[in-house]
Design a protein around this motif. Structure first.
Motif, short mmCIF file in Angstrom:
data_model
loop_
_atom_site.label_atom_id
_atom_site.label_comp_id
_atom_site.label_asym_id
_atom_site.label_seq_id
_atom_site.Cartn_x
_atom_site.Cartn_y
_atom_site.Cartn_z
N ARG A 6 0.82 -1.21 0.00
CA ARG A 6 0.00 0.00 0.00
C ARG A 6 0.86 1.27 0.00
NH1 ARG A 6 -2.16 3.28 3.62
NH2 ARG A 6 -1.19 2.30 5.41
N GLN B 181 4.40 1.43 -0.49
CA GLN B 181 5.61 1.51 -1.32
C GLN B 181 5.47 1.00 -2.74
OE1 GLN B 181 9.04 -0.13 0.83
NE2 GLN B 181 7.97 0.31 2.72
N TYR B 182 4.51 0.13 -2.99
CA TYR B 182 4.38 -0.46 -4.33
C TYR B 182 2.93 -0.40 -4.78
CZ TYR B 182 8.97 -2.16 -3.09
OH TYR B 182 10.27 -2.22 -2.70
N SER B 183 2.43 0.83 -4.89
CA SER B 183 1.00 1.00 -5.15
C SER B 183 0.54 0.38 -6.47
CB SER B 183 0.64 2.48 -5.10
OG SER B 183 1.55 3.23 -5.85
N ALA B 184 1.44 0.20 -7.41
CA ALA B 184 1.03 -0.42 -8.68
C ALA B 184 0.60 -1.87 -8.50
CB ALA B 184 2.17 -0.34 -9.71
N LEU B 185 0.96 -2.43 -7.36
CA LEU B 185 0.58 -3.83 -7.09
C LEU B 185 -0.76 -3.95 -6.38
CD1 LEU B 185 3.95 -5.38 -5.85
CD2 LEU B 185 2.71 -6.05 -7.88
N ILE B 186 -1.27 -2.85 -5.88
CA ILE B 186 -2.48 -2.86 -5.05
C ILE B 186 -3.63 -3.67 -5.65
CG2 ILE B 186 -4.37 -1.36 -4.23
CD1 ILE B 186 -2.29 0.66 -3.34
N PRO B 187 -3.94 -3.53 -6.95
CA PRO B 187 -5.11 -4.25 -7.47
C PRO B 187 -5.03 -5.78 -7.30
CG PRO B 187 -4.40 -2.59 -9.04
CD PRO B 187 -3.35 -2.66 -7.98
N PHE B 188 -3.84 -6.33 -7.12
CA PHE B 188 -3.71 -7.78 -7.01
C PHE B 188 -3.81 -8.28 -5.55
CE2 PHE B 188 -1.85 -7.16 -11.18
CZ PHE B 188 -2.46 -8.17 -11.89
N PHE B 189 -4.01 -7.33 -4.63
CA PHE B 189 -4.04 -7.73 -3.22
C PHE B 189 -5.36 -7.37 -2.58
CE2 PHE B 189 0.25 -8.05 -4.41
CZ PHE B 189 0.77 -9.06 -3.63
N LEU C 174 4.55 -10.28 -15.39
CA LEU C 174 3.79 -9.29 -16.16
C LEU C 174 4.29 -7.88 -15.89
CD1 LEU C 174 0.11 -10.58 -15.85
CD2 LEU C 174 1.37 -10.28 -17.98
N TYR C 175 4.72 -7.64 -14.64
CA TYR C 175 5.23 -6.31 -14.31
C TYR C 175 6.60 -6.07 -14.91
CZ TYR C 175 1.46 -4.89 -11.22
OH TYR C 175 0.25 -4.50 -10.74
N GLY C 176 7.34 -7.14 -15.13
CA GLY C 176 8.61 -7.02 -15.82
C GLY C 176 9.66 -6.20 -15.10
N GLU C 177 9.55 -6.13 -13.78
CA GLU C 177 10.56 -5.37 -13.03
C GLU C 177 10.93 -6.14 -11.77
OE1 GLU C 177 10.96 -0.90 -11.21
OE2 GLU C 177 9.51 -1.28 -12.78
N VAL D 130 11.21 -6.22 -8.58
CA VAL D 130 10.87 -5.60 -7.31
C VAL D 130 10.15 -6.63 -6.45
CG1 VAL D 130 9.48 -3.80 -6.22
CG2 VAL D 130 10.70 -3.31 -8.32
N GLU E 221 6.78 -4.97 -21.17
CA GLU E 221 7.14 -4.63 -19.80
C GLU E 221 6.60 -3.26 -19.39
OE1 GLU E 221 11.27 -5.02 -19.28
OE2 GLU E 221 11.23 -7.18 -19.61
N ILE E 222 6.24 -3.15 -18.17
CA ILE E 222 5.87 -1.85 -17.64
C ILE E 222 6.65 -1.64 -16.35
CG2 ILE E 222 3.54 -1.95 -18.56
CD1 ILE E 222 2.93 -1.99 -15.36
N LEU F 81 7.04 -1.19 -12.58
CA LEU F 81 6.30 -1.51 -11.36
C LEU F 81 6.19 -0.30 -10.45
CD1 LEU F 81 5.02 -3.47 -9.39
CD2 LEU F 81 7.27 -4.00 -8.57
N ALA G 275 5.30 2.24 -10.71
CA ALA G 275 4.33 3.09 -11.39
C ALA G 275 4.18 4.52 -10.84
CB ALA G 275 2.99 2.42 -11.45
N VAL H 299 4.91 5.69 -7.51
CA VAL H 299 5.41 5.92 -6.17
C VAL H 299 6.26 7.18 -6.19
CG1 VAL H 299 6.68 4.93 -4.24
CG2 VAL H 299 5.40 3.46 -5.77
N ILE I 26 -2.28 -3.92 -15.01
CA ILE I 26 -3.30 -3.12 -14.32
C ILE I 26 -3.86 -2.03 -15.23
CG2 ILE I 26 -2.46 -3.50 -11.97
CD1 ILE I 26 -1.09 -0.75 -12.15
N ASP J 209 -7.10 3.80 1.23
CA ASP J 209 -7.23 2.89 0.09
C ASP J 209 -8.48 2.05 0.25
OD1 ASP J 209 -4.88 3.80 -1.00
OD2 ASP J 209 -3.66 2.32 0.03
N THR K 73 -9.92 -0.47 -6.99
CA THR K 73 -9.35 0.13 -5.78
C THR K 73 -9.15 1.62 -6.00
OG1 THR K 73 -8.19 -1.95 -5.37
CG2 THR K 73 -7.46 -0.04 -4.10
N MET L 53 -7.88 2.04 -9.75
CA MET L 53 -7.03 0.96 -10.25
C MET L 53 -7.78 -0.37 -10.29
SD MET L 53 -4.04 1.85 -7.55
CE MET L 53 -2.75 0.88 -8.26
N THR M 229 -7.25 -4.70 -11.77
CA THR M 229 -6.40 -5.66 -12.48
C THR M 229 -6.87 -5.71 -13.93
OG1 THR M 229 -7.89 -7.45 -11.89
CG2 THR M 229 -5.97 -7.17 -10.50
#
Lengths: 150, 176
Positions: A85, A87-95, A121-124, A126, B27-28, B30, B32, B34, B53, B99, B129, B140, B142
């Protein structure tokens, strides 16, 4: 000939992800409540907290659709949810992460997406260790589920 | 002569065969949003159809965005299931964190999806979300599309695309 073999090797090793790899599934001969309990116990044993069980089948039935039991177990670890929540907000939708427990005529099945697929899928690179851990844990739960009636 | 043809054709054939594999790995970033370059990175995400996403920035404040999302859900004849904080069920309710997950459903779509392939449960019920960061509000979801592509199931792939399109339209409605 050597070139041909090398080409074939590259082709095989870079094969795209298949549905079997992307989704982790297994089944067990058991009553539904026991199977559901088994999944939740397995998750708790690995340190996860169950935040909610979504009764998809009940919603469908309330709207007049026929449905066998189909429920989604949402789970996670409080500290990890906070890390995502903040530090990695781009991941939020999967949690929270989730596992589906569904009833078939002759067995109960579970299905979950392999978190490593989300990672790819994120390709990074982290949270690599976290993703590996989530993947290992979910794989272990799905694998153990085969023996849920024992 | 034959050897020369092999030398020419084999690399070409190999390249053609490998092409779809690399097409999968768009690739994107991650990290995004922050960092400070929120908009640039969000746009980068939006420009990628294979992005995991779907993100839209809302021009409204957090509460108004949730109200707009609720209206958009109702406007598209979806059923609002519940609204909860992301951390609900994990820790004590914390008013400092906002959130919020909005769960909703189109039962006809769910019924059709489950009957097509039980694995679709990973995307059910539909959820968006609402996230606030540095004073900016984001919606946001998925994106089932790239994952649906992995399933090797034509009908399910089509449903995943349908869900992705629905999310995009919904987020657009909510941020108008």
């Amino acid at each position: 000939m050597r070139f041909l073999l090398t080409s074939l090797f590259i082709l095989i090793t870079t094969k795209p992800v298949t549905a079997q790899q992307a989704f982790l599934t297994s089944q067990c001969q058991s009553a539904y409540p026991e199977a559901m309990m088994f999944v939740q116990d397995q998750l708790r044993q690995r340190g996860y907290k169950i935040s909610r069980v979504q009764h998809v089948d009940k919603g469908l039935k309330s709207r007049g659709y026929e449905s066998r039991r189909y429920r989604v177990v949402f789970f996670g670890k409080p500290d990890e949810i906070n890390i995502i929540r903040t530090q990695y907000s781009a991941l939020i939708p999967f949690f929270p992460l989730n596992i589906t427990v569904f009833e078939e005529p002759d067995h109960i099945g579970v299905s979950a997406i392999d978190p490593m697929q989300i990672y790819r899928l994120y390709g990074e690179e982290v949270l690599t260790d976290k993703f590996k851990q989530w993947s290992q844990d979910i794989q272990a739960v799905v694998k153990a589920f085969k023996h849920c009636s024992e | 002569m034959h050897y020369q043809i092999y030398k020419l054709v084999l690399p070409l054939l190999t390249c053609l065969l490998l092409l779809p594999n690399f097409a999968f790995s768009k690739e994107i970033q991650l990290a995004a949003f922050v960092s400070e370059d929120v908009i640039e990175k969000t746009e980068a995400v939006l420009n990628q159809t294979a992005s995991p996403i779907i993100v839209v920035e809302s021009p409204y404040d957090f509460k108004t965005t949730i109200q707009n999302l609720k209206k958009a859900i109702a406007g598209r004849n979806f059923r609002l299931i519940r609204i909860q904080q992301l951390t609900q069920g994990f820790s004590e309710e914390d008013s400092s964190q906002q959130d919020t997950i909005v769960y909703f459903c189109n039962f006809n779509l769910v019924n059709q999806a489950i009957k097509t392939d039980f694995r679709i449960g990973q995307f059910l019920p539909c959820r968006v979300t609402v996230h606030e960061e540095n004073g900016r509000v984001f919606l946001m979801a998925t994106n089932p599309e790239p994952i649906g592509a992995m399933l090797g199931h034509k009908k399910l792939k089509a449903i995943c695309s349908q869900i992705s399109t629905m999310y995009r339209s919904l987020l657009e409605d909510a941020t108008l």
